[in-house]
Each structure stands twice: as C-alpha cells, then as structure tokens.
Scaffold this motif. Structure first.
Motif, PDB file in Angstrom:
ATOM      1  N   LEU A 151       0.914  -1.217   0.135  1.00 30.45           N
ATOM      2  CA  LEU A 151      -0.068  -0.026   0.041  1.00 30.45           C
ATOM      3  C   LEU A 151       0.892   1.202  -0.152  1.00 30.45           C
ATOM      4  CD1 LEU A 151      -2.848   1.330   0.115  1.00 30.45           C
ATOM      5  CD2 LEU A 151      -2.577   1.106   2.695  1.00 30.45           C
ATOM      6  N   ALA A 152       1.863   1.309   1.070  1.00 27.74           N
ATOM      7  CA  ALA A 152       2.817   2.565   0.809  1.00 27.74           C
ATOM      8  C   ALA A 152       3.685   2.665  -0.592  1.00 27.74           C
ATOM      9  CB  ALA A 152       3.765   2.011   1.979  1.00 27.74           C
ATOM     10  N   ARG A 153       3.823   1.468  -1.012  1.00 26.56           N
ATOM     11  CA  ARG A 153       4.605   1.670  -2.357  1.00 26.56           C
ATOM     12  C   ARG A 153       3.843   2.238  -3.426  1.00 26.56           C
ATOM     13  NH1 ARG A 153       4.716  -0.144  -6.821  1.00 26.56           N
ATOM     14  NH2 ARG A 153       3.070  -1.557  -6.569  1.00 26.56           N
ATOM     15  N   SER A 154       2.582   1.568  -3.413  1.00 24.84           N
ATOM     16  CA  SER A 154       1.518   1.979  -4.343  1.00 24.84           C
ATOM     17  C   SER A 154       1.242   3.658  -4.413  1.00 24.84           C
ATOM     18  CB  SER A 154       0.208   1.262  -4.253  1.00 24.84           C
ATOM     19  OG  SER A 154       0.613  -0.180  -4.679  1.00 24.84           O
ATOM     20  N   LEU A 155       1.008   4.214  -3.058  1.00 24.35           N
ATOM     21  CA  LEU A 155       0.959   5.389  -2.830  1.00 24.35           C
ATOM     22  C   LEU A 155       2.322   6.390  -3.239  1.00 24.35           C
ATOM     23  CD1 LEU A 155      -1.206   5.377   0.342  1.00 24.35           C
ATOM     24  CD2 LEU A 155      -1.900   6.256  -1.920  1.00 24.35           C
ATOM     25  N   ALA A 156       3.426   5.943  -2.813  1.00 19.93           N
ATOM     26  CA  ALA A 156       4.554   6.561  -2.898  1.00 19.93           C
ATOM     27  C   ALA A 156       4.947   6.829  -4.731  1.00 19.93           C
ATOM     28  CB  ALA A 156       5.932   5.972  -2.309  1.00 19.93           C
ATOM     29  N   GLU A 157       4.702   5.728  -5.138  1.00 18.48           N
ATOM     30  CA  GLU A 157       4.777   5.784  -6.545  1.00 18.48           C
ATOM     31  C   GLU A 157       3.727   6.241  -7.672  1.00 18.48           C
ATOM     32  OE1 GLU A 157       6.194   1.882  -7.802  1.00 18.48           O
ATOM     33  OE2 GLU A 157       7.748   1.654  -6.472  1.00 18.48           O
ATOM     34  N   GLY A 158       2.660   6.584  -7.004  1.00 21.91           N
ATOM     35  CA  GLY A 158       1.497   7.198  -7.569  1.00 21.91           C
ATOM     36  C   GLY A 158       0.533   6.418  -8.262  1.00 21.91           C
ATOM     37  N   GLU A 159       0.616   5.014  -7.996  1.00 23.26           N
ATOM     38  CA  GLU A 159      -0.283   4.016  -8.709  1.00 23.26           C
ATOM     39  C   GLU A 159      -1.475   4.135  -8.147  1.00 23.26           C
ATOM     40  OE1 GLU A 159       1.328   0.069  -8.087  1.00 23.26           O
ATOM     41  OE2 GLU A 159       3.272   0.661  -9.320  1.00 23.26           O
ATOM     42  N   ILE A 160      -1.523   4.492  -6.754  1.00 24.85           N
ATOM     43  CA  ILE A 160      -3.022   4.599  -6.131  1.00 24.85           C
ATOM     44  C   ILE A 160      -2.863   6.134  -5.526  1.00 24.85           C
ATOM     45  CG2 ILE A 160      -4.469   4.317  -4.273  1.00 24.85           C
ATOM     46  CD1 ILE A 160      -3.662   1.376  -4.667  1.00 24.85           C
ATOM     47  N   SER A 161      -3.955   6.959  -5.790  1.00 23.97           N
ATOM     48  CA  SER A 161      -4.169   8.231  -5.121  1.00 23.97           C
ATOM     49  C   SER A 161      -5.134   8.405  -4.240  1.00 23.97           C
ATOM     50  CB  SER A 161      -4.157   9.478  -5.998  1.00 23.97           C
ATOM     51  OG  SER A 161      -4.204  10.617  -5.709  1.00 23.97           O
ATOM     52  N   PHE A 162      -5.202   8.870  -3.008  1.00 20.75           N
ATOM     53  CA  PHE A 162      -6.495   9.480  -2.298  1.00 20.75           C
ATOM     54  C   PHE A 162      -6.755  10.978  -2.305  1.00 20.75           C
ATOM     55  CE2 PHE A 162      -4.906   5.730   0.392  1.00 20.75           C
ATOM     56  CZ  PHE A 162      -5.791   4.741  -0.194  1.00 20.75           C
ATOM     57  N   ASP A 163      -6.206  11.590  -3.346  1.00 18.33           N
ATOM     58  CA  ASP A 163      -6.465  13.171  -3.299  1.00 18.33           C
ATOM     59  C   ASP A 163      -8.053  13.325  -4.206  1.00 18.33           C
ATOM     60  OD1 ASP A 163      -6.024  12.997  -5.971  1.00 18.33           O
ATOM     61  OD2 ASP A 163      -4.192  13.972  -5.801  1.00 18.33           O
ATOM     62  N   LEU A 164      -8.312  14.417  -4.220  1.00 18.37           N
ATOM     63  CA  LEU A 164      -9.508  14.791  -4.892  1.00 18.37           C
ATOM     64  C   LEU A 164      -9.787  14.454  -6.562  1.00 18.37           C
ATOM     65  CD1 LEU A 164     -10.151  18.357  -3.461  1.00 18.37           C
ATOM     66  CD2 LEU A 164     -11.404  16.593  -3.066  1.00 18.37           C
ATOM     67  N   CYS A 165      -8.381  14.090  -7.072  1.00 16.75           N
ATOM     68  CA  CYS A 165      -8.673  13.493  -8.396  1.00 16.75           C
ATOM     69  C   CYS A 165      -9.049  12.213  -8.675  1.00 16.75           C
ATOM     70  CB  CYS A 165      -7.015  13.722  -8.874  1.00 16.75           C
ATOM     71  SG  CYS A 165      -6.511  15.633  -8.765  1.00 16.75           S
ATOM     72  N   ALA A 166      -9.026  11.423  -7.388  1.00 19.80           N
ATOM     73  CA  ALA A 166      -9.250   9.956  -7.456  1.00 19.80           C
ATOM     74  C   ALA A 166     -10.437   9.561  -7.859  1.00 19.80           C
ATOM     75  CB  ALA A 166      -8.887   9.318  -6.210  1.00 19.80           C
ATOM     76  N   GLN A 167     -10.714   8.534  -8.757  1.00 20.35           N
ATOM     77  CA  GLN A 167     -12.152   8.095  -9.102  1.00 20.35           C
ATOM     78  C   GLN A 167     -12.289   6.910  -8.135  1.00 20.35           C
ATOM     79  OE1 GLN A 167     -14.175   9.484 -11.163  1.00 20.35           O
ATOM     80  NE2 GLN A 167     -12.912  10.894 -12.141  1.00 20.35           N
ATOM     81  N   PRO A 168     -13.330   7.091  -7.235  1.00 24.31           N
ATOM     82  CA  PRO A 168     -13.500   6.001  -6.193  1.00 24.31           C
ATOM     83  C   PRO A 168     -13.749   4.544  -6.628  1.00 24.31           C
ATOM     84  CG  PRO A 168     -14.959   7.826  -5.708  1.00 24.31           C
ATOM     85  CD  PRO A 168     -14.290   8.146  -7.039  1.00 24.31           C
ATOM     86  N   GLU A 169     -14.562   4.184  -7.713  1.00 26.19           N
ATOM     87  CA  GLU A 169     -14.469   2.907  -8.347  1.00 26.19           C
ATOM     88  C   GLU A 169     -13.217   2.481  -8.877  1.00 26.19           C
ATOM     89  OE1 GLU A 169     -16.467   5.472  -9.164  1.00 26.19           O
ATOM     90  OE2 GLU A 169     -18.537   5.133  -9.291  1.00 26.19           O
ATOM     91  N   GLU A 170     -12.378   3.294  -9.474  1.00 29.66           N
ATOM     92  CA  GLU A 170     -11.336   2.860  -9.957  1.00 29.66           C
ATOM     93  C   GLU A 170     -10.075   2.641  -9.060  1.00 29.66           C
ATOM     94  OE1 GLU A 170     -10.377   1.826 -13.210  1.00 29.66           O
ATOM     95  OE2 GLU A 170     -12.591   2.381 -13.520  1.00 29.66           O
TER      96      GLU A 170
END
Length: 486
Positions: free
Chosen positions: A396-415
């Motif tokens: 989870l940390a790696r995915s967030l640090a490398e930008g594979e997953i984002s929790f900001d306002l740009c994120a699409q919840p379903e994706e």
C-alpha cells in the motif's frame, strides 16, 4: 445567476439553513452579498439577485456581508465532488489557494487540459477558475483578519497572495475597504497567543457527539484524541516546495452558530487552506443532510428510527494513516487495532512538540516506512503485526509513493477500489471502507460488515446488496446509519 427567484427569495426570507451555501444573494441597494441565513434587515425582492457561488457575486461587483460572513458558508455536497469534474476542481482550488499551484497543474492532476477546465468551469459557475481562486483567497484572508490577531502580512501570505502590496490592492478593489480598516470595523475578539482559530460552517442538524464517539474509538495514542468534547490531533504537511510543516489541530463545536471551530498551531499557517480542507473532509461538512435523508428515509420502513436526519460520514485527516489502520484492524477488534497503530507510531512516527499533553507523534508517511532497511515485516513483527499484514502495508505504501494509487480529490473511487483490491490482503470490505473515509465516497456499501448484518433483518449478502440499491447514491450514509443503530 440562478433562476426561479421567487422560490429563492422565499428561502432567503425564511432564513432556511438548508440552503446555506447553495446560493448567495446580491443586494443592489447596499452593494453587498449575503448568505440565505443572514439576519440583517430583509431587502425587497426587486433588489435581490441570486448567485450560485460567492465568486460569481463578487464578479458582479458585490462585496461580502460583514454580518453573515459568506466565507463561513458550507460548500457543495460530496456527491457533486466525486461525480463532476467542475465541483472537484472547485474543491481543489479551495484547498490549494495558498499553495501557488497554477491552473495548468491543477488541470493536469484532474486529467484534463487547462483550456477544457476553463470552458466547463465557466459554463457551470459563470466565472473563470482564476476568478474563483481569487475569491477563495480573499474570503480566507477576510476570515483571518476577522478572527485572528495575525499581522496583515501573515494573512496575505497564508491566503496565497505573493506580496502585501498585491493583497492590499486586490482587497481594496473588491471590497472597497483596506485590510486594516476591515479589522478595525469588526468587533470579535482575536487570538493573541500565537494560535489561529477559524470557523467552518455546516448545514444542520449535525451529530457532533456521534462523530466524536466514532473517532474516539479509533484514536491512535500520540496522534489524536478526544478531550472536553473536542477533537485534537497532530498534523504533518509537505508543501509544493518540499518543506515540512508540523503542528497540531483542535476542533470544537458551536451548535448555535452551526459551525465547527478550528484552532491550529502557528507552525501550520503556511498550509492553512490544506488544514481546513482536511477538517472539512474529516467531519463531512459539505454534506447536504436533507438530500441524503430524502433517499434514505425509506430505511425507516425496515425499522423506525433506522435512518436519522443529519448523519455524517466520519472521514479522515490523513488518508494513509486511516488506510493502514483499516488493514491493521482486519479480523481483530477496534481496540486491538488502535493498540497496534499506537505501537507503529511509537516505533516509526516522527516526534512532534505540540504543548498538548498526549499528542507526541505524527503518523509515518509511506516514504518513512519504505525507507526502513529490510522487509517491513521485520520491523512490524515485533510490534505484534503479522507478516501478511506487514506485506500488505508495504505494498500500500509503495503504491501511494509511486503514484499508482491516489487518495486526493482527483481520484475516481470505483477505479481506486479496483486498484486497492489488487493488493494482496485488501478485499472488498477494506477497499470500500477506505473509499468511504479517505475518498469521501458517498456510495460505498459494506454488505459483509458485522455491524451492517446485525442492524438488518437476517438475509444473505446478495439480498443486502439488492436492498441497498434503493439507497444509491448515499449508501455510505446508509452504512453509518446502520452502525449507529446498534
């Protein structure tokens, strides 16, 4: 400008709090614009013009009312923010009004061109994004001038103006009043102890006690706590320039004024708009409770009182912190998960001086955990975290640090939910829970959750999913209502 002025004037005349933040009223006889809850003398209908945003009212030449203070009005609902590019852009402009980010950068984060964003934004709000951004900065500055003892220079910089001279010029041009003159005219007491206290509005009713109860059960020792009917926590931000800001936040409630009071340490002044945005998200201040209740009141046919008007989604202040805690909490009690999270903070969180007893650390960032030597399970194992959970947290940390997953306002919840579920150890329940709280997604539903199953009549998961179809797009609120009913 908004149509159907007769209905809007009726809402304005009734001082109906349900419409607070939904529109603003420009009054030609005074040259000011007000919230629909303003208690000033009622103007004649022919002198009123209705606008969808404060920015639109200001572009039409009106200045903000000093009595009702338009900067305190709640914003658009979370369903708009997740479903509509324009509303997400507006929230990003509010959150980043002090960061100096360009429209091109914000458009890039939203996955569109600046030209397209200008076109759709202007069509929706009747103002250009840069004009909306300027209003955000001016209203934040007005709030700081009114409620704090900060110097005018500090106010200017915190609100995103590059210099005192530019701030003064823009303020005078829009409000026909200098910043210092405004401060002299306002009678409220201002803080003098170095702390900064502002107010954030909401649409009533608001279940303050329920929110504190939920957060207290999930508090992490050293990071956040509930005391004297107040929520307090540490905070850590990294600015666009790479600078680190550490400090603390305290949130209280003034029910008579329909606002939450937000006090922050002076060290967080450079990131104040981001702090306020996170508090709005944590306490779900953008919610339109009547719109939610209109759909969910059918829950009361299952059992009277199952759905309560005003129920909010407990969000989060730090998305990674909340997501890690969700992983730690799998298949164990809420209290046990808090214990593990506290051990993690004590071992790997950064110490911070807050002058508030009990607040000692900030939660580690993804980069902090990834920087540890060797497999993460070697570091978390001695804390009581299983190897499987440690590997999930590392991924989870790696995915967030490398930008594979984002929790900001740009994120699409379903994706984002789909991406989360590709991480070994994160299933549907955890992904939906993270989307609900970290992304403020209003339509998550945890059909396998023990509390949900207990609150509903005996049935299968498929039957619960079918039942919840009638609660779209507010299934997250339905879930919270079911939790609260136990």
């Amino acid at each position: 400008m908004l149509k159907n002025s007769n209905a809007l004037y009726a809402a304005f005349k009734a001082k109906d709090a349900r419409f607070d933040g939904r529109f603003f009223v420009g009054i030609s006889s005074t040259g000011i614009y007000c919230r629909p809850v303003c208690r000033a003398r009622q103007p004649k209908a022919e002198n009123c013009t209705f606008f969808s945003t404060a920015a639109e009212a200001e572009q039409a030449g009106y200045r903000p009312c000093l009595l009702c203070r338009p900067e305190l009005a709640p914003g658009s609902s979370v369903t708009d923010a997740t479903a509509n590019l324009v509303h997400r852009a507006a929230r990003m402009l509010e959150e980043n009004c002090g960061s100096g980010q360009s429209l091109e950068e914000i458009a890039g984060r939203l996955g569109c061109t600046a030209r397209h964003l200008r076109r759709v934004f202007t069509a929706e709000y009747n103002v250009q994004p840069v004009q909306y951004l300027q209003t955000c900065r001016l209203l934040l500055a007005k709030s700081l001038l009114t409620d704090t003892g900060l110097s005018v220079l500090d106010v200017a910089l915190a609100a995103g103006f590059g210099s005192l001279r530019r701030f003064t010029d823009v303020f005078k041009r829009h409000y026909h009043l200098s910043p210092t003159a405004l401060r002299k005219r306002m009678s409220e007491e201002k803080g003098t102890d170095g702390d900064i206290t502002l107010a954030l509005g909401y649409r009533p009713p608001y279940p303050w006690e329920n929110m504190l109860k939920f957060l207290a059960g999930r508090a992490i020792a050293g990071v956040d706590m509930i005391k004297n009917n107040t929520y307090m926590r540490t905070a850590h931000f990294i600015t666009t320039g790479g600078k680190h800001s550490y400090g603390w936040v305290r949130v209280g409630h003034k029910a008579r004024k329909n606002v939450l009071t937000v006090t922050v340490s002076e060290s967080l002044l450079p990131v104040l708009p981001q702090v306020l945005a996170r508090v709005r998200r944590l306490f779900d201040l953008q919610c339109d409770p009547d719109a939610v209740y209109e759909i969910l009141q059918s829950m009361n046919t299952i059992r009277p009182g199952l759905c309560v008007l005003g129920t909010r989604i407990p969000g989060c202040f730090d998305a990674f912190e909340m997501a890690v805690r969700a992983v730690l909490g799998q298949q164990i009690t809420v209290k046990a998960a808090s214990t593990l999270a506290a051990r993690l903070v004590g071992a790997h969180g950064a110490p911070v001086h807050t002058e508030i007893e009990g607040l000692t650390h900030v939660f580690p960032t993804p980069e902090d955990l990834l920087a540890l030597e060797g497999p993460l399970e070697l570091h978390l194992g001695p804390l009581g975290v299983t190897a499987a959970r440690a590997k999930t947290i590392h991924e989870l940390a790696r995915s967030l640090a490398e930008g594979e997953i984002s929790f900001d306002l740009c994120a699409q919840p379903e994706e984002t939910i789909k991406k989360l579920m590709t991480i070994r150890g994160i299933g549907s329940w955890t992904a939906q829970y993270i989307a609900m709280r970290a992304l403020a997604w209003p339509d998550a539903f945890l059909e396998t959750d023990a509390g949900v199953k207990k609150a509903l009549p005996p049935c299968t998961s498929k039957e619960r999913m079918k039942l919840a179809e009638a609660w779209r797009p507010w299934r997250s609120y339905a879930t919270v209502n079911l939790w609260n009913s136990r």
